[in-house]
Scaffold this active site. Structure first.
Site, mmCIF file in Angstrom:
data_model
loop_
_atom_site.group_PDB
_atom_site.id
_atom_site.type_symbol
_atom_site.label_atom_id
_atom_site.label_comp_id
_atom_site.label_asym_id
_atom_site.label_seq_id
_atom_site.Cartn_x
_atom_site.Cartn_y
_atom_site.Cartn_z
ATOM 1 N N ASP A 19 29.554 -46.862 -24.486
ATOM 2 C CA ASP A 19 30.508 -47.553 -25.353
ATOM 3 C C ASP A 19 31.873 -46.891 -25.361
ATOM 4 O O ASP A 19 32.901 -47.534 -25.156
ATOM 5 C CB ASP A 19 29.963 -47.627 -26.781
ATOM 6 N N ARG A 100 28.220 -37.405 -38.817
ATOM 7 C CA ARG A 100 29.403 -38.284 -38.863
ATOM 8 C C ARG A 100 30.515 -37.784 -39.788
ATOM 9 O O ARG A 100 31.687 -37.828 -39.410
ATOM 10 C CB ARG A 100 28.990 -39.702 -39.259
ATOM 11 N N ASP A 129 26.599 -46.493 -38.274
ATOM 12 C CA ASP A 129 27.638 -45.483 -38.047
ATOM 13 C C ASP A 129 29.046 -46.010 -38.288
ATOM 14 O O ASP A 129 29.939 -45.257 -38.668
ATOM 15 C CB ASP A 129 27.514 -44.902 -36.635
ATOM 16 N N SER A 181 19.742 -46.447 -26.287
ATOM 17 C CA SER A 181 20.891 -45.846 -26.956
ATOM 18 C C SER A 181 20.406 -44.568 -27.624
ATOM 19 O O SER A 181 19.495 -44.602 -28.460
ATOM 20 C CB SER A 181 21.463 -46.818 -27.992
#
Length: 425
Positions: A19, A100, A129, A181
């Site tokens: 991505d 994160r 996310d 992923s």
């Protein structure tokens, strides 16, 4: 987005995966922005992330940097997760949700340093996310504009992204044959997509890399002892260690015995259920052993309250509210409870199972003379009668005024009502 011939800047959270690799080029072509790529090393498989810096540069990024955040991640984030027994929905140790907010803070700091007006992330349009990154960024600086290319472009599948990447000369690591992923850091690995989208199907054996198949694990059990000081792990098998080192070693030891796998149905922030697979050997071991030590060092009322706080903490962090008044308040409660959570916990690893087999603390609230039924018993049984009378007083009054003893409904009536509420076999 450029003005008067001078391109504006965007700081991109760059992982080097499919991505974000596509996004380095897409932000230049579609948004006319100078891309500043930043990759945070929070314990991914590859310790040397220099290749990520070079890859972003090769695709036209005006600046690229890989920051080693592992020590900071362990000391300032994971230590709090352990103190809070952070298990979302009582199972998932929040590995993605924990990294994160730390990465987001570095993104904001780099945007301030470089004068970037934008921050971009590579999160999908229906995942958790995106919520975590954007909530953290807005909490730290509401004036920064957040870009989410995955919510704008028409590349709706991983296959379409890989085709776009091939057309525009973007090298990517993923393949059509194994389109998982994966997000990994010091706290474990998260695996999704591909065959895992069927919750009935058993996860393929090739997704597991940190943990051995329990059936192929050693035939001899292994004991480990973790020492805690103030709720923080400080030693393994009697050897003092920095938290970072301890987690790395526990991942290795527990993984060798096949402990740490999760396959679960999870409720995402955006309202959908997903099938998620995780490998979290050290995380599950440390949280489980820490919980055992708390049972020894916290009184019952505090322990029951902390179970609720722990769940609220995990949910808040899962939802991206690391930088929030609620989470800060929960931190204060947890910090107070950890003052005397000091001692050791011993556990046995065998064929995918971790079993706690001992715990001790200089601050233990367990009193052998009160607990024993032997000759050393010091419990005053004469106190029990008065205690039970007071404890049962509300029940006795209710029974006399409204319940079985009131004549308003005998025991048979209550039995019949209970039977109505019980589903037939």
């Amino acid at each position: 987005m450029s003005q008067q011939g001078t391109k504006e800047k965007v700081v991109l959270a760059y992982s080097g995966g499919l991505d974000t690799s596509v996004m380095v080029k897409w932000l230049q072509l579609e948004k006319d922005l100078d891309v500043i790529a930043i990759c945070g090393n929070v314990g991914q498989d590859a310790e040397d992330l220099g290749w990520i810096e070079r890859k972003a540069h090769d695709m036209g990024a005006v600046r690229s940097c890989a920051l080693d955040m592992r020590e900071e991640y362990a000391e300032t984030v994971l230590a709090q997760a352990i103190a809070s027994n952070a298990l979302y929905e009582n199972r998932y140790p929040l590995l993605s949700a924990l990294s994160r907010p730390l990465i987001a803070r570095h993104l904001v700091e780099l945007a301030h340093e470089t004068g970037a007006a934008y921050i971009a992330h590579g999160c999908t349009g229906k995942g958790n996310d995106q919520v975590r990154f954007e909530t953290s960024i807005r909490a730290l600086d509401p004036g920064i504009v957040v870009l989410a290319p995955a919510r704008e472009w028409n590349l709706l599948t991983r296959e379409q992204e890989m085709e776009w990447a091939k057309t525009h000369g973007v090298p990517v690591p993923a393949t059509v044959e194994k389109p998982y992923s994966i997000d990994d850091n010091l706290w474990g690995r998260a695996i999704e997509c591909g065959d895992l989208e069927d919750p009935w199907a058993e996860p393929p054996a090739d997704i597991w890399t940190m943990t051995r198949d329990p059936m192929l694990a050693p035939d001899e059990p292994e004991e480990i002892t973790v020492g805690f000081e103030g709720g923080r792990p400080v030693s393994l098998n009697g050897q003092k260690m920095r938290l970072l080192e301890l987690i790395v070693e526990l991942n290795r030891v527990c993984g060798r015995h096949g402990f740490g796998r999760l396959s679960m149905i999870e409720d995402r922030v955006v309202g959908i259920k997903s099938h998620e697979c995780y490998e979290c050997p050290a995380a599950l071991a440390l949280i489980g052993m820490h919980q055992e030590l708390e049972t020894l060092c916290l009184d019952g009322s505090t322990l029951r309250c902390k179970h609720q706080v722990d769940q609220r903490w995990a949910t808040a962090v899962y939802e991206g509210k690391w930088y929030s008044q609620l989470k800060g308040s929960l931190d204060a409660f947890c910090a107070y409870t950890q003052r005397h959570v000091t001692g050791e916990v011993r556990a046995r690893l065998y064929k995918g199972v971790l079993s706690v087999c001992g715990r001790r603390s200089p601050y233990s609230l367990y009193d052998p003379s009160l607990a024993t039924y032997g000759d050393d018993d010091s419990f005053d049984r004469s106190l029990a009668s008065g205690f039970i009378g007071i404890h049962s007083l509300p029940s006795a009054i209710w029974s006399a005024r409204q319940g079985p003893a009131s004549g308003m409904g005998g025991l048979r009536t209550f039995a019949a009502e209970d039977q109505k509420r019980t589903p037939s076999a």
